[in-house]
Design an enzyme around this catalytic site. Sequence first.
Site, PDB file in Angstrom:
ATOM      1  N   TYR A   1     -14.859  18.590 -14.821  1.00 31.77           N
ATOM      2  CA  TYR A   1     -15.838  17.939 -14.657  1.00 31.77           C
ATOM      3  C   TYR A   1     -16.793  16.834 -13.418  1.00 31.77           C
ATOM      4  O   TYR A   1     -16.876  17.470 -12.088  1.00 31.77           O
ATOM      5  CB  TYR A   1     -14.328  16.851 -14.572  1.00 31.77           C
TER       6      TYR A   1
ATOM      7  N   LYS B   1      -8.318   7.548 -18.955  1.00 28.38           N
ATOM      8  CA  LYS B   1      -8.389   7.984 -20.086  1.00 28.38           C
ATOM      9  C   LYS B   1      -7.352   7.708 -21.315  1.00 28.38           C
ATOM     10  O   LYS B   1      -6.986   6.343 -21.411  1.00 28.38           O
ATOM     11  CB  LYS B   1      -9.288   9.199 -19.922  1.00 28.38           C
TER      12      LYS B   1
ATOM     13  N   ARG C   1       0.763  -0.877  -0.535  1.00 25.56           N
ATOM     14  CA  ARG C   1       0.221   0.169   0.511  1.00 25.56           C
ATOM     15  C   ARG C   1       0.799   1.020  -0.185  1.00 25.56           C
ATOM     16  O   ARG C   1       0.738   2.385  -0.713  1.00 25.56           O
ATOM     17  CB  ARG C   1      -0.984   0.351   0.937  1.00 25.56           C
TER      18      ARG C   1
ATOM     19  N   ASP D   1      -6.507  19.670 -13.924  1.00 26.16           N
ATOM     20  CA  ASP D   1      -7.257  18.416 -13.966  1.00 26.16           C
ATOM     21  C   ASP D   1      -6.340  18.338 -15.983  1.00 26.16           C
ATOM     22  O   ASP D   1      -6.770  19.721 -16.601  1.00 26.16           O
ATOM     23  CB  ASP D   1      -8.143  18.210 -14.232  1.00 26.16           C
TER      24      ASP D   1
HETATM   25  C1  LIG Z   1     -12.687  10.811 -16.341  1.00 32.10           C
HETATM   26  C2  LIG Z   1     -12.256  12.283 -15.635  1.00 32.10           C
HETATM   27  C3  LIG Z   1     -12.343  12.327 -13.988  1.00 32.10           C
HETATM   28  C4  LIG Z   1     -12.641  11.343 -13.396  1.00 32.10           C
HETATM   29  O1  LIG Z   1     -11.130   9.775 -13.499  1.00 32.10           O
HETATM   30  P1  LIG Z   1     -11.918   8.402 -13.637  1.00 32.10           P
HETATM   31  O2  LIG Z   1     -11.114   8.014 -13.259  1.00 32.10           O
HETATM   32  O3  LIG Z   1     -13.152   8.259 -14.450  1.00 32.10           O
HETATM   33  O4  LIG Z   1     -12.056   9.010 -12.070  1.00 32.10           O
HETATM   34  C5  LIG Z   1     -11.911  13.369 -14.009  1.00 32.10           C
HETATM   35  N1  LIG Z   1     -11.710  14.301 -15.354  1.00 32.10           N
HETATM   36  C6  LIG Z   1     -12.038  14.176 -16.253  1.00 32.10           C
HETATM   37  C7  LIG Z   1     -11.542  15.728 -17.125  1.00 32.10           C
HETATM   38  C8  LIG Z   1     -12.235  13.431 -16.866  1.00 32.10           C
HETATM   39  O5  LIG Z   1     -12.715  13.242 -18.004  1.00 32.10           O
END
Ligand SMILES: *Cc1c(COP(=O)(O)O)cnc(C)c1O
Length: 372
Positions: A99, A195, A47, A170
């Site tokens: 988001y 993503k 962890r 982000d």
């Molecule tokens: C998908 C996404 C998130 C969250 O990520 P997860 O892996 O689904 O928890 C945060 N910010 C953006 C811009 C995203 O597209």
Amino acid sequence: MKPETLAIHAGNLYKVSTRDVTPPINLSTTFLRDEDGGYSGGHMYSRVSNPNRSALENALAELEKGAEACAFSSGNTAGMAVFQALKPGSHIIAPDDMYWGFKKQLQTIFKDILEIDFVDLTSLNNIERFIKENTVLIWVETPSNPLLKITDIAGVSRIAKENNLILACDSTFASPCLQNPIAFGADIVMHSSTKYIGGHSDVLGGVLITAKKDEFWEKIRNVQQVGGAVPSPFDCFLLVRSIKTLAYRMHGHCNNGMALALHLNKHPEIEAVYYPGLSTHPQHEIAKKQMAGFGGMLSVLIKGGSDQARKVVNKVKLFAQATSLGGVESLIEHRASVEGPDTKTPQNLIRISVGLEHIDDLIADLDQALAR
Ligand SMILES: *Cc1c(COP(=O)(O)O)cnc(C)c1O
């Protein structure tokens, strides 16, 4: 080194006695202690750290030109670690089209813990009005979801520095190969590695990268290690493997994204196209300054309202009707119905994640779906 090279080599961090060219998956949860009580293998308990996660964190820190990275089990837990590291009562400034998962966290989990203003960050003049005595952090998301708004990272960074605020970005829609927010003054970069970093729609993950190892970063590391929302060694292995092709996948996403945006922009059934690569995009000049390419995400407004938009997403054959983004396969979604009844997303908006299929096949599929 250039991103193409770093992506292939920065995750090959550790050496094993069998001299593997590609690091193996190391599933051990615990690691042997030396006679003097130390851990000369570099790890104590999985962890806290493990070889596959360290390899992933090293690759991402290098690609983002940061000091260090923390990997999490999802993008949502990565972002949440930033909010958890703040003192209760802190005020933060976040984008109005943040988001939706993060917006939901702030409005539910952190409702009584943090003060939040959701602000249009595309206008720099707008930001300073919201800074208060207890403001500690500005969160930007660029390009934004689903309207592909671009925030001037260097501009927000100047405001953050003047006011002694942390700037977090982000950068999921851009990936580490198209945008490095730290180079424009961000303190923390966040990605959902589910993503583009993962890129094959088969692993959930998130990551934070820091510009410097300061006190705030220590708090985030503590949330990661003591909170324990960490990715498994197998998840980390998959992500390191994916990162090796990230730069080339992003070239493909950018080429297909641009071609599709240009095609849809002159299509008679389309009311508007949101894509930062179009010269008509309101923040195109800023996108050009801070991005090495415009990515594979675009949104369009369909003529004929919500009903027609729903028809189009049901009529495509090659595009998969599903949420998420950044994979090799193209996805399409009617965004408002994903976000639920209180969404501000236009009802005739379709969000497209352009994959790596041949552009001619993608265009042919959308054209037949758009035909009335
Ligand atoms: C998908 C996404 C998130 C969250 O990520 P997860 O892996 O689904 O928890 C945060 N910010 C953006 C811009 C995203 O597209």
